[in-house]
Scaffold this active site. Structure first.
Site: not given
Length: 246
Positions: A53, A111
């Protein structure tokens, strides 16, 4: 023509995410393609392992591209880095198998999300972590994280869920590390939906601050409604650490 595999690192602070956009917004993919296209003398499109993002960072993003290039992989890497901005680096270039695809062949991703504890503001890390305004109960967060492990339908933990694509994913581990000044969450899974890690983080933070009960995790899985999950954590605290391949 060879299939080149790139390992890429970037600070996503000033970019509108990984994926090129039709409106001309500045993106990681767009920047790399611009440089490659100039060097090759024709339009070049690369395939990334995932679409981070806007504002999200990466330590080891992976991409691949087919090029008719006569130089060495090291020369290609140096050429790209010479013309890319300092917040995007090509760490490694290698020739991959003809059928290698950075996204389709990926078997998992890792992540990291960084939380700065209340009262521990760090000026130099402010772009890479979410500042907490309340104390966190890390034990509660770890208990809740255990309920997220395994294969589930994570539709309630994502935005823009597609009707055509499955929202079932598998989380293999969520490691929560506490230091003197920070709480660091590591997510290991076979894939993640749009905003999924940030929503999982927001949900765990609400549990850690006591504004949400641990039992709501099961309700979100059952009802599959985004509105039932926690806030979407700020993009700046999230980093793609690694993409896994067999």
């Amino acid at each position: 023509m060879n299939n080149y595999r790139f390992k890429i690192q970037y600070d996503g602070t000033r970019y509108h995410g990984w994926q090129r956009q039709k409106n001309g917004s500045d993106t990681i993919q767009g920047r790399i393609e611009q440089v490659l296209s100039r060097q090759m003398g024709h339009p070049v499109e690369i395939d990334g392992a995932g679409r981070t993002d806007a504002g999200v960072h990466a330590r080891e993003q992976v991409a691949n591209v087919h090029l008719d290039y006569n130089g060495t992989t090291e020369e290609l890497r140096e050429c790209l880095n010479e013309y890319l901005p300092e917040d995007i680096r090509i760490l490694e270039v290698e020739i991959a198998g003809e059928r290698f695809h950075s996204r389709l062949n990926a078997t998992g991703k890792v992540y990291e999300y960084r939380l700065c504890k209340k009262g521990c503001f760090d000026v130099f890390a402010r772009k890479y972590q979410w500042q907490m305004e309340e104390l966190l109960d890390v034990a509660r967060m770890k208990e809740a994280a255990g309920l997220l492990l395994g294969e589930h339908d994570f539709k309630g933990f994502c935005t823009k869920a597609s009707r055509k694509k499955s929202t079932i994913r598998r989380i293999d581990a969520i490691d929560i590390e506490e230091t003197e000044n920070a709480v660091i969450l590591h997510f290991f899974g076979n894939g993640f939906l749009y905003n999924m890690v940030r929503i999982l983080t927001g949900t765990l933070v609400e549990i850690g601050t006591g504004t949400r009960e641990i039992s709501t995790i099961e309700e979100i899985f059952e009802r599959k409604e985004r509105v039932l999950a926690g806030m979407t954590a700020p993009a700046k605290g999230l980093t793609l650490v690694r993409v896994k391949y067999d």
